[in-house]
Design a protein around this motif. Structure first.
Motif, PDB file in Angstrom:
ATOM      1  N   LEU A   1       0.322   1.678  -2.725  1.00 35.58           N
ATOM      2  CA  LEU A   1      -0.808   0.825  -2.383  1.00 35.58           C
ATOM      3  C   LEU A   1      -0.273  -0.502  -1.868  1.00 35.58           C
ATOM      4  O   LEU A   1       0.586  -1.121  -2.499  1.00 35.58           O
ATOM      5  CB  LEU A   1      -1.702   0.572  -3.600  1.00 35.58           C
ATOM      6  CG  LEU A   1      -2.310   1.791  -4.302  1.00 35.58           C
ATOM      7  CD1 LEU A   1      -3.231   1.345  -5.419  1.00 35.58           C
ATOM      8  CD2 LEU A   1      -3.066   2.661  -3.310  1.00 35.58           C
TER       9      LEU A   1
ATOM     10  N   LYS B   1      -4.558  -0.481   1.227  1.00 36.36           N
ATOM     11  CA  LYS B   1      -4.182   0.671   2.048  1.00 36.36           C
ATOM     12  C   LYS B   1      -3.394   1.657   1.192  1.00 36.36           C
ATOM     13  O   LYS B   1      -2.508   1.269   0.436  1.00 36.36           O
ATOM     14  CB  LYS B   1      -3.333   0.229   3.241  1.00 36.36           C
ATOM     15  CG  LYS B   1      -2.890   1.382   4.130  1.00 36.36           C
ATOM     16  CD  LYS B   1      -2.039   0.891   5.294  1.00 36.36           C
ATOM     17  CE  LYS B   1      -1.573   2.062   6.162  1.00 36.36           C
ATOM     18  NZ  LYS B   1      -0.725   1.591   7.293  1.00 36.36           N
ATOM     19  N   VAL B   2      -3.708   2.930   1.309  1.00 34.53           N
ATOM     20  CA  VAL B   2      -3.039   3.993   0.556  1.00 34.53           C
ATOM     21  C   VAL B   2      -2.111   4.753   1.498  1.00 34.53           C
ATOM     22  O   VAL B   2      -2.517   5.137   2.595  1.00 34.53           O
ATOM     23  CB  VAL B   2      -4.066   4.967  -0.060  1.00 34.53           C
ATOM     24  CG1 VAL B   2      -3.357   6.004  -0.929  1.00 34.53           C
ATOM     25  CG2 VAL B   2      -5.112   4.206  -0.877  1.00 34.53           C
ATOM     26  N   SER B   3      -0.865   4.990   1.053  1.00 37.02           N
ATOM     27  CA  SER B   3       0.090   5.728   1.887  1.00 37.02           C
ATOM     28  C   SER B   3       0.977   6.611   1.007  1.00 37.02           C
ATOM     29  O   SER B   3       0.952   6.529  -0.221  1.00 37.02           O
ATOM     30  CB  SER B   3       0.953   4.765   2.716  1.00 37.02           C
ATOM     31  OG  SER B   3       1.653   3.869   1.870  1.00 37.02           O
TER      32      SER B   3
ATOM     33  N   SER C   1      -7.842   5.318   1.945  1.00 32.66           N
ATOM     34  CA  SER C   1      -7.839   3.867   2.171  1.00 32.66           C
ATOM     35  C   SER C   1      -9.262   3.348   2.351  1.00 32.66           C
ATOM     36  O   SER C   1      -9.604   2.256   1.873  1.00 32.66           O
ATOM     37  CB  SER C   1      -6.991   3.527   3.402  1.00 32.66           C
ATOM     38  OG  SER C   1      -5.633   3.880   3.195  1.00 32.66           O
TER      39      SER C   1
ATOM     40  N   TYR D   1      -4.808  10.084   3.843  1.00 30.07           N
ATOM     41  CA  TYR D   1      -4.597   8.718   3.351  1.00 30.07           C
ATOM     42  C   TYR D   1      -5.545   7.740   4.037  1.00 30.07           C
ATOM     43  O   TYR D   1      -5.948   6.734   3.445  1.00 30.07           O
ATOM     44  CB  TYR D   1      -3.143   8.296   3.561  1.00 30.07           C
ATOM     45  CG  TYR D   1      -2.181   9.086   2.700  1.00 30.07           C
ATOM     46  CD1 TYR D   1      -2.310   9.110   1.322  1.00 30.07           C
ATOM     47  CD2 TYR D   1      -1.148   9.817   3.274  1.00 30.07           C
ATOM     48  CE1 TYR D   1      -1.450   9.840   0.522  1.00 30.07           C
ATOM     49  CE2 TYR D   1      -0.270  10.556   2.487  1.00 30.07           C
ATOM     50  CZ  TYR D   1      -0.423  10.565   1.124  1.00 30.07           C
ATOM     51  OH  TYR D   1       0.439  11.299   0.345  1.00 30.07           O
TER      52      TYR D   1
END
Length: 230
Positions: free
Chosen positions: A146, A130-132, A122, A118
């Motif tokens: 996101l 931000k990617v999670s 990101s 991730y």
């Protein structure tokens, strides 16, 4: 009896020499194949190539290797000005046809896995996003969360992970009503929906499925006529 013993000793010695020659030759072939794969895919680091099966020399005579394993870590895949780093890559190539020494190798078929964190997703996302991890939807579609800001307001949405050919795309399932009510859906999606190409993988290797895990995306790959070295 003595003659039989001598013959046995000779056979054992010759067998040992054959095995030694076979292993030396496969080591040289693996090194050369890895070098060619690095050049073919324009990689900063040389991948690891392992040729399985014994004996190797009989496979060379036939012009085809049964199974070749390829692995690489930290592949930087570029897409114009954007980049998407592949944390780890592993693949099995079956029925690898050799030509021009070991400098050209094409597999009948291949399958494997690429893992993308991730943190790297990101970095590849639009600025400020931000990617999670978010698990899968009720229908089983893999998705991520996101987070970021838009017009000074905090934004948090769930996005479906979509594979097409050699690309990974993220598409928001829905947007906050306060933004869509203002007619801002297009502008918001222009910021948070994006697609990135996964390049620097062997030619004809396609992304076939994806699973999201707490640490990143596990992407299955596969294809036919996959080019290891050219």
């Amino acid at each position: 009896m003595r003659v039989a013993r001598i013959v046995l000793i000779v056979v054992v010695v010759l067998g040992g020499l054959f095995v030694a020659a076979d292993r030396i030759t496969v080591s040289v072939a693996q090194h050369k194949a890895a070098e060619r794969a690095q050049v073919t895919e324009n990689l900063t680091e040389r991948p690891k190539v392992t040729i399985t099966g014994f004996p190797f020399l009989t496979q060379v005579v036939s012009g085809k290797l049964d199974d070749v394993k390829v692995s690489a870590d930290g592949i930087a895949a570029t897409d114009g000005s954007q980049s998407l780093r592949i944390d780890t890559f592993r693949a099995d190539l079956y029925g690898v046809k050799l030509s021009n020494g070991f400098s050209h190798a094409v597999a009948d078929s291949a399958d494997g896995q690429a893992f993308i964190t991730y943190a790297d997703l990101s970095k590849a996302a639009p600025a400020g996003i931000k990617v999670s991890y978010a698990g899968a939807s009720s229908s089983g579609t893999p998705r991520v969360r996101l987070t970021g800001s838009f017009l000074g307001a905090h934004l948090s949405v769930l996005s479906d992970v979509i594979l097409k050919g050699d690309t990974i795309g993220l598409h928001a399932e829905g947007l906050p009503k306060e933004l869509t009510a203002l007619g801002l859906e297009g502008k918001v999606r222009a910021q948070i929906d994006f697609t990135r190409q996964v390049s620097h993988l062997p030619a004809n290797l396609q992304l076939t499925s994806v699973t999201t895990t707490p640490d990143g995306m596990s992407v299955q790959v596969g294809g036919k006529g996959v080019v290891l070295a050219n």
